[in-house]
Design a protein around this motif. Structure first.
Motif, PDB file in Angstrom:
ATOM      1  N   TYR A 237      52.779 -52.813  -8.304  1.00 56.72           N
ATOM      2  CA  TYR A 237      53.208 -51.475  -7.901  1.00 56.72           C
ATOM      3  C   TYR A 237      53.172 -51.406  -6.383  1.00 56.72           C
ATOM      4  N   SER A 238      54.226 -50.901  -5.801  1.00 55.88           N
ATOM      5  CA  SER A 238      54.191 -50.719  -4.355  1.00 55.88           C
ATOM      6  C   SER A 238      53.934 -49.247  -4.056  1.00 55.88           C
TER       7      SER A 238
ATOM      8  N   PRO B 129      52.308 -44.700  -6.144  1.00 55.64           N
ATOM      9  CA  PRO B 129      52.751 -46.012  -6.617  1.00 55.64           C
ATOM     10  C   PRO B 129      54.088 -45.951  -7.357  1.00 55.64           C
ATOM     11  N   SER B 130      54.880 -46.971  -7.176  1.00 63.49           N
ATOM     12  CA  SER B 130      56.072 -47.130  -8.019  1.00 63.49           C
ATOM     13  C   SER B 130      56.089 -48.563  -8.517  1.00 63.49           C
ATOM     14  N   PHE B 131      56.536 -48.693  -9.718  1.00 64.09           N
ATOM     15  CA  PHE B 131      56.625 -50.009 -10.332  1.00 64.09           C
ATOM     16  C   PHE B 131      57.618 -50.839  -9.522  1.00 64.09           C
TER      17      PHE B 131
END
Lengths: 502, 1058
Positions: free
Chosen positions: B691-692, B702-704
């Motif tokens: 996750y960034s 966070p986003s995958f």
């Protein structure tokens, strides 16, 4: 003997460094999946920040991954579809030109792919949040996780509502035997659920329009329950009022007038309407009391040239303002706005407006609705109370309650046109108000589709772009519907190449 | 030659004795054929007698002979020669290549060419140094068989991509492993100056590189740096001074404004026609609007905008002769850049120690402003025998590089290489008064740049890439410190234990700054990004060897352990609102737009073993086994086993060939083995989801970002090689290898349905691929006399790439169509990795001027097509269905692959009377590239964008027999992506010409100068390709782009040694 010592030393060195741990390395540029699960398990309330990531995704750019400046995720979808209608004029050919000329719908083009990825990524992220929440625990009324669960469901429903209208044309001109103007049997789009949702199965094929509509309804209803009592910190989040607004849109789409009106009233509760000053403030501040939902951009989140305002706002030093491709209002629509209506002032008249500094804002009929804050940090609006007044009024008028409709619209019109004192109002009059009020905000295309209307930009005196903008397209024409992107057809074995829209 | 001579001279001088007894004394001289230098200490015997003498320091001798006597002249390392004695004779001796066996670098040590069972090619530092490249990778183009080089950018300091024996992977790295002085090298090759390189060896087959099992599957490049030798200190100095120019010309674009106006007028006229207007009305509208509505700029003086083009004939107004400005975007931005290079080294030593010290400076300026590369390098290398059983050495190098590399890629308007060719020839670089043509000056009296916004230029408003070159900053500075050392212990007679260790540190700082005075960044008050990166790699191996000879048997056993750990630390940020428009530092800026830091790492370790055996220098066997673990893979699957076996047979040593003098060398060899590849470039843990984080409202969100695959493991390649080396008549050397290289369980970035959400791809181990090919190296000495030597070398490689296993989930598609499409490529069993899959262009519909594309019978539906406005469709005489837009056409297998059929190089060297001339060329036959740049210059009518001159062949009502569709503005269907743009990738490149003169020793000796040479050298002097402006060397996959095009460099230089 010293040689033996050396060998021993060497072998020791070999064995020392051979341990397995040495081969496990951690990177810190990202949060790994197991770490993420661990953090969420320990404190599920961090899911709020995961949702923020999704809200940011909708408001950022490059969903399609081609670095195209017209690929601006949610607003790109709304703007591309606005340009396909009669209400907005792209005065010069530039980014979005093929949307304006209805030549951007085929499977191998960028637009269908960007739209598809925008909404399916949103769905995937929403499902990620749902998957992280214990299904049984969240059913308990006191669960702290209900707002996250509810927002995820609402985002999923929101996405499918667009997908089903863009990748199919579910609306038929005349009601069928059951009185519905929607053909529920048409093939729509794949349907994804989170793994932990009981009784719900991901189906990669083109589920029917009916199945998708039912899913939207179920998700919104459940979201409504989950978000009861939720007080959000920021209007970037969905709360119960937004879900009511989405329900109002949904009911309006399927023609359930009673419920549409009720949901709209419930949604707008507590949101004062924009007055003249607010209307003239550039539509760029999420803090505007009327705004129900949107995104609050700052210097880190904005995408400058690849942003909605770059394309739509003639006052911004972006593509529109620099005169690459200014956006104007349709002359016929403009002419029909009464002089007493404040909204007429959001557009130039038939003459050149030399008071404006930006070349893009000087042209005839150029829009001045969307502004410029001097730093590219203009906010996006997804939903505001005016739309709810208009939904309520239309739903009432649809039921031939013309007087009630006028009464419902009265508080709204009072802030738009001081000369407006109607006591009854027709459906067409409400629809006209929708076109003016929501101009450029991503409603016109969806209204045309649900109303089964075409466009005619070739009328006498048209200000649409000659010659390639001068289109006449009937309702139901294939050009109103996107093809499913080629990459989906290629990689999804449940959808063959013959399954695509014509 | 001279080195050997000196070595042996002393010995013979001691025991030399003059022999008398005959009547006549003659004098003569012995020289070496190779370099015409005197041979000191050669033995001269009168055949059939014991009379003899030794040549002296000048190679001269005197001997008493009878008439008709034959002299037998011998010397170690030279061929024994027999000549009839004559007065004043000069005896030229040839070197005996078979006698002096070439030492080559191999995995974990050295070997001799005769004993080597694998396949490898070596270039000496001298050969490499001819090329004027700032990165040694660029000198390998056409240099040796099996090595393919692609140069995507001519920017000084940029590396070229290298492929050994074909493309070996899909999604993992396809680049070879670089090993410097026995230890894998982790840095950029541009930090090693060619002058420091003693030799560069490319290991190609399993026997050669299985020892590098873990990371050897794409081949290995071994670089050995120079070392000192015993004897007096030697100093070498080299200097080169020259210039860089654009090496690949622009496409053949329209340069005459009148032509451009006429073509634009026609495209606008046709747009009106298409909307239903008459010819006349359309022509009038086009003439009226050409400038005022669309192009905005009227370059001609004295002609009103609406009278520039005659609305009936479409011809330019005859009065349009005087121009308001003469700027030329296609030419003016390009200049000659200075290139200068200086290197000095000192080397020497005793019998127990040696040292090599070098320093160098290179300034390599590109041919556009703001582009260049500067390098300062230094190296100290010391080897010392401490005791009889202990040796140690160290090699320390420090290099600082500084690169200025403005954006020159992609379709961004700040890319000068795209902009300057794409902008119509009617637009100026500088700002002019549109009516009078008078230059507009700023407050300081300098000409202002034209950004297009003041006059509404439709092409790239607010942009002027030339102006950015002066004010924007793209600077990348690297400090590279490379420490290498070894300890070597000999014990128990046959054993040796060696510890090699290296520590390479790269500190990298980048500054990217768009000035607030320019284009993209005006509204932000300038934007700047900075990054500081520290990359440190520690490598070590411990090797235990046992070497034993008995009764003609020779055995060599190696056991070892190797480990590598690297760590990267990055701090980066971006800001806006800069106060001083020339200062890119954050201390000068107001708004933070990004700030980030992170660390990453990669560790690998391996246990290795090898056994080599040979019997009486005839039969050679080798076997190796290695086990490696990589931190990139999940603990359960991170270990891989790699092995190889090889054998060679030196047939020439057999009795039945000993006496056949025509054959001076014959060797057969074969090997088989496996290597691995783990180079994914997907962060430290590619097996885990990632996750960034972005910041929203001050909180991390966070986003995958990455889909992990815990089953991810080694990609393995199996290599089979069989080959021979043959030498004939002492003149010709032929080496040929046949290879099969199979890559299994390829690391593959598998696309997933986009409906799964971003990221819609995932690494898997899927698909197998095979490269089968033949490599030939042919060397011929055409002339070989005392004063003239002429060699020609030709290398050729041909290979066929084919997929042998496709992803499992494509089974349905495969059953139906024999393959499946991925992007623009068709993947099928037996097909290559880069088989183009595209719409098929049928040419132009002679009646309408529209393009036609094939529609498969089953995709053709007249009713559906009729419903689409403006769509033309039908059936050709041969029964093929066509349609005028690709969206309704069918994509087909084109039968064209990006991979060439044959590539190679032809090299020649001529030395005569002190002059030397060498020519190197590189070529490729077959293969296709997608010439997307050409496609973008063949549009239907994009306002303000230039055309290729091929547009003159467009369809018009009077020119219907053509392959180029009509022009029509605002119609994207006129010029769509299709096989129309696939262009032959064959090329021939004149890579290098060097012409030099070495001053004779006898002149120099007086000045105590050992050697002095002056030369002229030219790189990249010509490129012949299918289309002017097209450089097919840009990629292996057939993609082309708007890159910094290759550079031509011409310099003069001197080499001075004393």
């Amino acid at each position: 003997m010293k040689f033996n010592k050396l060998i021993i030393a060497g072998l020791t060195m070999v064995s020392l460094v051979s341990c397995e741990d040495y081969l496990s390395v951690n990177g810190t540029s990202t949060v790994t999946g197991d770490k993420y699960q661990e953090i969420v398990a320990k404190n599920p309330e961090v899911l709020g920040s995961t949702l923020s990531g999704t809200y940011l995704y909708l408001a950022s750019w490059n969903a399609g991954g081609a670095d195209a400046h017209d690929d601006i995720n949610l607003m790109g979808t709304l703007h591309a579809t606005d340009l396909m209608t009669e209400d907005m004029v792209q005065t010069i050919s530039h980014w979005f030109t093929y949307d304006y000329t209805h030549d951007n719908r085929m499977e191998n083009y960028r637009r269908p792919s960007s739209i598809w990825k925008t909404f399916y990524t949103t769905i995937s992220q929403a499902n990620g949040v749902i998957a992280a929440i214990d299904q049984d625990a969240v059913e308990l009324p006191g669960s702290k996780l209900r707002p996250y669960y509810g927002q995820a469901l609402a985002l999923r429903a929101f996405s499918y509502m667009y997908l089903v209208q863009l990748f199919q044309n579910p609306f038929i001109g005349e009601p069928d035997a059951s009185g519905s103007k929607i053909d529920r049997s048409l093939p729509a789009v794949p349907m994804y659920f989170a793994k932990n949702e009981v009784g719900k199965e991901t189906d990669y094929s083109r589920n029917t329009v009916g199945d998708i509509l039912d899913m939207i309804k179920a998700d919104l209803d459940e979201a409504n329950a989950m978000l009861t009592g939720f007080s959000r910190d920021s209007k970037i989040n969905i709360d119960q009022s937004v879900v009511q607004g989405l329900l109002a849109r949904y009911y309006l789409m399927i023609g359930d007038w009673d419920n549409a009106a009720a949901a709209a009233v419930s949604a707008r509760n507590g949101y004062p309407l924009m007055d003249k000053t607010a209307l003239y403030s550039g539509f760029m501040t999420l803090a505007t009391p009327e705004w129900m939902w949107g995104f609050d951009h700052n210097s880190e989140t904005n995408s400058m040239y690849a942003s909605f305002f770059s394309h739509v706002s003639n006052l911004t030093p972006g593509y529109a303002g620099l005169n690459y491709a200014p956006r104007a209002i349709d002359r016929r629509l403009y002419d029909n706005i009464p002089a007493t209506d404040y909204r007429k002032g959001l557009f130039n008249g038939s003459a050149k407006n030399t008071e404006q500094a930006n070349a893009g804002a000087q042209g005839p009929y150029a829009n001045l609705k969307f502004g410029w804050d001097g730093a590219w940090t203009m906010d996006y609006v997804y939903m505001r109370a005016s739309e709810m007044y208009l939904i309520e009024a239309e739903a009432l008028a649809r039921q031939n309650k013309m007087t009630d409709a006028a009464t419902a619209l009265k508080p709204f019109m009072a802030l738009r046109d001081t000369a407006w004192h109607n006591t009854t109002i027709t459906v067409d009059e409400v629809l006209f108000q929708r076109r003016i009020e929501l101009w450029g905000e991503g409603f016109a295309y969806f209204d045309l589709k649900r109303l089964h209307k075409g466009i005619d930009r070739t009328y006498e005196g048209t200000n649409h772009r000659t010659p390639d903008g001068l289109l006449k397209i009937a309702a139901g024409d294939v050009r109103w519907t996107y093809q499913i992107p080629l990459s989906e057809i290629q990689e999804n074995s449940a959808i063959g190449k013959d399954d695509n829209n014509k | 030659m001279r080195k050997l001579t000196l070595l042996v001279a002393g010995l013979f001088m001691l025991c030399a004795s003059a022999v008398y007894g005959q009547s006549r004394t003659i004098s003569g001289k012995v020289v070496s054929l190779d370099d015409n230098e005197p041979v000191i200490g050669a033995t001269i015997l009168v055949k059939g007698t014991t009379t003899g003498t030794i040549s002296d320091v000048d190679g001269s001798f005197e001997i008493q002979v009878s008439d008709g006597a034959v002299l037998v002249v011998s010397y170690v390392g030279l061929k024994t020669t027999e000549v009839v004695a004559k007065k004043g004779m000069v005896i030229a001796m040839e070197s005996d290549a078979v006698l002096i066996d070439e030492v080559i670098a191999v995995a974990y040590g050295t070997s001799t060419k005769k004993a080597f069972t694998g396949s490898a090619q070596t270039k000496t530092g001298e050969e490499l140094a001819k090329m004027q490249v700032s990165d040694v990778s660029k000198s390998l183009d056409g240099a040796m068989s099996g090595v393919q080089v692609s140069s995507s950018s001519g920017q000084p300091g940029e590396s070229a991509a290298i492929r050994i024996r074909g493309v070996g992977s899909i999604s993992a790295s396809q680049s070879p492993l670089i090993v410097v002085d026995g230890i894998p090298y982790e840095g950029s090759l541009n930090s090693i100056p060619t002058q420091d390189i003693a030799s560069l060896t490319v290991l190609k087959d399993a026997a050669a590189n299985s020892m590098y099992g873990a990371r050897g599957s794409n081949g290995v490049i071994l670089i050995t740096t120079k070392k000192g030798s015993d004897g007096n200190a030697k100093v070498n100095f080299e200097a080169r001074l020259g210039g860089n120019m654009r090496g690949v010309p622009t496409y053949d674009i329209i340069s005459n404004p009148a032509d451009y106006y006429e073509m634009s007028w026609e495209s606008i006229r046709n747009m009106y026609l298409a909307s239903g207007s008459t010819y006349l009305a359309s022509g009038i509208a086009a003439s009226n609007e050409l400038i005022d509505k669309y192009l905005k700029y009227n370059i001609y003086k004295g002609v009103p905008n609406n009278q520039l083009i005659d609305p009936v004939t479409g011809q330019i107004n005859p009065n349009a002769t005087q121009r308001k400005w003469n700027d030329n975007w296609a030419i003016d931005p390009f200049q000659t850049g200075l290139r200068q290079e200086y290197n000095v080294n000192i080397s020497g030593g005793s019998d127990k120690s040696s040292y090599y010290i070098s320093a160098g400076y290179l300034e390599d300026n590109g041919y556009i402003q703001g582009s260049g590369f500067e390098r300062f390098n230094s190296r100290v290398k010391v080897d010392q025998e401490v005791t009889k059983w202990f040796k140690a050495g160290a090699n320390i190098a420090y290099t600082q590089t500084s690169q200025d590399a403005p954006s020159a890629g992609g379709s961004d308007y700040s890319n000068l290489f795209m902009f300057s060719q794409s902008i119509a020839p009617i637009y100026p670089i500088y700002l002019y008064n549109q009516t009078t043509g008078e230059a507009i000056l700023d407050a300081e009296g300098n000409q202002k740049y034209d950004f297009g916004d003041e006059n509404g230029r439709p092409y790239a408003s607010k942009q002027n890439p030339l102006s950015y070159l002066g004010s924007d900053i793209y600077r990348y500075i690297a400090d590279n410190l490379s420490l290498r050392g070894y300890l070597e212990f000999s014990f128990l007679k046959d054993f040796k234990f060696t510890v090699n260790a290296s520590y390479d540190v790269f500190n990298f700082s980048s500054t990217e700054f768009m000035s607030p005075t320019n284009g993209n960044a005006i509204e932000n008050g300038g934007t700047g990004s900075k990054a500081m990166q520290r990359y440190a790699a520690f490598n070590t191996n411990q090797l235990l060897t046992y070497e034993h000879d008995f009764d003609g048997h020779s055995i060599n056993v190696l056991l070892g352990h190797e480990l590598k750990m690297d760590e990267t630390e990055v701090l980066s940020g971006s800001m806006q609102q800069f106060y001083d428009p020339t200062n890119p530092e954050f201390a000068n800026a107001g708004t933070i737009t990004d700030l980030s830091s992170y660390t990453s790492g990669y560790n690998i370790q391996g246990l290795l073993s090898r056994v080599e055996y040979d019997y009486s220098d005839k039969y050679y066997l080798s076997a190796s086994f290695r086990r490696d673990g990589s931190s990139y893979f999940h603990p359960d699957v991170r270990w891989g086993n790699f092995w190889s076996v090889g054998a060679s047979w030196r047939m020439k040593e057999e009795s039945f060939l000993q006496d056949i003098s025509a054959i001076h060398d014959l060797k057969l060899k074969t090997s088989y083995g496996t290597q691995g590849n783990d180079a994914l470039g997907a962060g430290a843990t590619p097996y885990l989801d990632q996750y960034s984080l972005s910041r929203v409202d001050g909180m991390p969100s966070p986003s995958f970002a990455y889909r992990g695959n815990p089953n991810l493991t080694w990609e393995k390649s199996n290599n089979f090689n069989v080959g021979f080396e043959l030498g004939l008549f002492d003149r010709f050397d032929l080496e040929a290898d046949f290879f099969i290289k199979e890559t299994n369980d390829m690391l593959y970035a598998k696309p997933l349905p986009p409906s799964i959400g971003s990221p819609s791809w995932m690494y898997t181990n899927e698909m197998d691929m095979r490269n089968v090919g033949v490599e030939i190296e042919l060397g011929a000495t055409i002339v070989k006399t005392r004063n003239v030597k002429w060699d020609v070398d030709l290398n050729l490689t041909t290979y066929k790439n084919s997929l042998t296993r496709l992803p499992s989930d494509k089974a349905d598609a495969i059953a139906e169509d024999g393959g499946y499409a991925v992007g623009g490529y068709w993947r099928s069993v037996g097909g290559s990795l880069y088989d183009f899959y595209d719409y098929h262009y049928l040419g132009v519909n002679a009646e309408t001027g529209s393009p036609m594309y094939t529609v498969k019978n089953e995709d053709y539906n007249a009713d559906d097509f009729n419903a689409v406005g403006g769509l033309e469709h039908g059936q050709l005489a041969d029964g093929t269905y066509f349609v005028s837009q690709t969206s309704y056409a069918s994509r087909l297998e084109t039968g064209k692959s990006a991979l060439p059929n044959l590539y190679g190089g032809l090299l020649t060297n001529l030395d005569a009377y002190g002059f030397d001339l060498s020519v190197q060329t590189a070529f490729q036959l077959g293969g296709y590239v997608d010439d997307s740049y050409y496609a973008s210059l063949m549009h239907g009518g994009e306002y303000g964008q230039n055309w290729h001159k091929d547009i003159f062949k467009r369809w018009t009502p009077t020119n219907t027999d053509t392959n180029v569709p009509r022009v029509q503005a605002s119609s994207q269907s006129i010029s769509e992506g299709a096989d129309r743009w696939l262009t032959s990738a064959s090329y021939f490149s004149l890579r290098n010409i060097t012409f030099g003169y070495t001053f004779p020793k006898k002149w120099l000796n007086k000045a105590k100068i050992r050697t002095f040479r002056v030369y002229l050298v030219g790189d990249n002097l010509a490129l012949v390709s299918a289309r002017k402006g097209l450089d097919p060397r840009q990629s292996f996959s057939g993609e082309t782009g708007y890159s910094y095009s290759a550079m031509t460099t011409v310099s003069g230089g001197i080499t001075l040694g004393f």
